[in-house]
Design a protein around this motif. Structure first.
Motif, mmCIF file in Angstrom:
data_model
loop_
_atom_site.group_PDB
_atom_site.id
_atom_site.type_symbol
_atom_site.label_atom_id
_atom_site.label_comp_id
_atom_site.label_asym_id
_atom_site.label_seq_id
_atom_site.Cartn_x
_atom_site.Cartn_y
_atom_site.Cartn_z
ATOM 1 N N VAL A 166 0.867 -1.352 -0.114
ATOM 2 C CA VAL A 166 -0.063 -0.139 -0.169
ATOM 3 C C VAL A 166 0.676 1.216 -0.192
ATOM 4 C CG1 VAL A 166 -1.904 1.312 0.909
ATOM 5 C CG2 VAL A 166 -1.815 -1.462 1.122
ATOM 6 N N LEU A 167 0.744 2.105 -1.047
ATOM 7 C CA LEU A 167 1.638 3.270 -1.274
ATOM 8 C C LEU A 167 0.588 4.549 -0.551
ATOM 9 C CD1 LEU A 167 4.159 4.576 -2.537
ATOM 10 C CD2 LEU A 167 2.621 4.980 -4.578
ATOM 11 N N ILE A 168 0.830 5.147 0.443
ATOM 12 C CA ILE A 168 0.285 6.209 0.893
ATOM 13 C C ILE A 168 0.890 7.496 0.816
ATOM 14 C CG2 ILE A 168 -0.892 7.020 2.948
ATOM 15 C CD1 ILE A 168 -0.934 4.358 4.130
ATOM 16 N N GLU A 169 0.439 8.330 0.139
ATOM 17 C CA GLU A 169 1.051 9.721 -0.187
ATOM 18 C C GLU A 169 0.484 10.964 0.495
ATOM 19 O OE1 GLU A 169 2.746 10.785 -3.959
ATOM 20 O OE2 GLU A 169 1.749 8.812 -4.751
ATOM 21 N N ARG A 170 1.253 11.648 1.204
ATOM 22 C CA ARG A 170 0.400 12.717 2.009
ATOM 23 C C ARG A 170 1.388 14.057 1.677
ATOM 24 N NH1 ARG A 170 0.137 8.898 7.174
ATOM 25 N NH2 ARG A 170 -1.511 7.935 6.757
ATOM 26 N N HIS A 171 0.907 15.167 1.796
ATOM 27 C CA HIS A 171 1.726 16.373 1.741
ATOM 28 C C HIS A 171 1.362 17.231 2.883
ATOM 29 C CE1 HIS A 171 3.243 20.139 -0.006
ATOM 30 N NE2 HIS A 171 4.076 19.000 -0.786
ATOM 31 N N ILE A 172 2.294 17.654 3.594
ATOM 32 C CA ILE A 172 1.981 18.472 4.855
ATOM 33 C C ILE A 172 2.188 19.814 4.571
ATOM 34 C CG2 ILE A 172 3.009 18.737 7.141
ATOM 35 C CD1 ILE A 172 4.719 16.041 6.631
ATOM 36 N N ALA A 173 1.366 20.725 5.330
ATOM 37 C CA ALA A 173 0.928 22.064 5.160
ATOM 38 C C ALA A 173 2.391 22.610 5.698
ATOM 39 C CB ALA A 173 -0.105 22.358 5.986
ATOM 40 N N GLU A 174 2.918 23.793 5.496
ATOM 41 C CA GLU A 174 4.107 24.485 5.529
ATOM 42 C C GLU A 174 3.955 24.819 7.193
ATOM 43 O OE1 GLU A 174 6.903 25.315 4.335
ATOM 44 O OE2 GLU A 174 6.486 24.401 2.439
ATOM 45 N N SER A 175 5.110 24.501 8.096
ATOM 46 C CA SER A 175 5.336 24.706 9.478
ATOM 47 C C SER A 175 4.704 23.618 10.254
ATOM 48 C CB SER A 175 5.011 26.108 9.849
ATOM 49 O OG SER A 175 3.395 26.125 10.039
ATOM 50 N N LEU A 176 4.045 22.585 9.642
ATOM 51 C CA LEU A 176 3.343 21.714 10.565
ATOM 52 C C LEU A 176 4.193 20.173 10.592
ATOM 53 C CD1 LEU A 176 -0.312 22.210 9.683
ATOM 54 C CD2 LEU A 176 0.853 22.948 11.905
ATOM 55 N N GLU A 177 5.324 20.178 10.014
ATOM 56 C CA GLU A 177 6.120 19.083 9.914
ATOM 57 C C GLU A 177 6.451 18.228 11.379
ATOM 58 O OE1 GLU A 177 7.532 21.734 6.804
ATOM 59 O OE2 GLU A 177 7.141 22.127 8.938
ATOM 60 N N THR A 178 6.807 19.071 12.191
ATOM 61 C CA THR A 178 6.732 18.408 13.524
ATOM 62 C C THR A 178 5.761 17.768 14.405
ATOM 63 O OG1 THR A 178 8.746 19.838 13.993
ATOM 64 C CG2 THR A 178 7.836 18.646 15.941
ATOM 65 N N ALA A 179 4.644 18.520 14.336
ATOM 66 C CA ALA A 179 3.381 17.844 14.798
ATOM 67 C C ALA A 179 2.826 16.740 14.003
ATOM 68 C CB ALA A 179 2.362 19.005 14.663
ATOM 69 N N TYR A 180 3.082 16.861 12.560
ATOM 70 C CA TYR A 180 2.656 15.698 11.906
ATOM 71 C C TYR A 180 3.553 14.445 12.162
ATOM 72 C CZ TYR A 180 2.403 12.839 7.761
ATOM 73 O OH TYR A 180 2.288 11.620 6.853
#
Length: 96
Positions: free
Chosen positions: A4-18
């Motif tokens: 299963v290939l899951i792709e996500r794109h994180i909003a700017e500045s939320l990398e650590t919380a993500y």
């Protein structure tokens, strides 16, 4: 076995919380029946683009996890951190 290939794109500045919350999703998936292994990768040209490649025993096992209340609750925390919808592709061997 399927992948299963899951792709996500994180909003700017939320990398650590993500990262913190996505780690919980993977930890729970590991405990799900049929989960074999998985890894998460970062696009070298777009560090907010994350790709998870998970190996599952069967598509039925994946579907059970994908539709589970546990995953839905975990995803409810991740979705607000993404600036695009999650993309999921279920892959199987071609037989060649």
């Amino acid at each position: 076995m399927i992948r299963v290939l899951i792709e996500r794109h994180i909003a700017e500045s939320l990398e650590t919380a993500y990262e913190e919350r996505s780690r919980r999703v993977l930890q729970r998936a590991v405990a799900a029946p049929g989960f074999i292994s998985g890894e998460t990768l970062v696009d070298s040209h777009d560090t907010n683009h994350r790709i998870t490649l998970a190996n599952w025993r069967s598509e039925a096992d994946w579907n059970r996890w994908h539709r589970s209340l546990d995953r839905r609750n975990l995803m409810a925390e991740l979705i607000p951190m993404m600036d695009k919808d999650e993309t999921i592709t279920v892959l199987k061997q071609s037989g060649i």
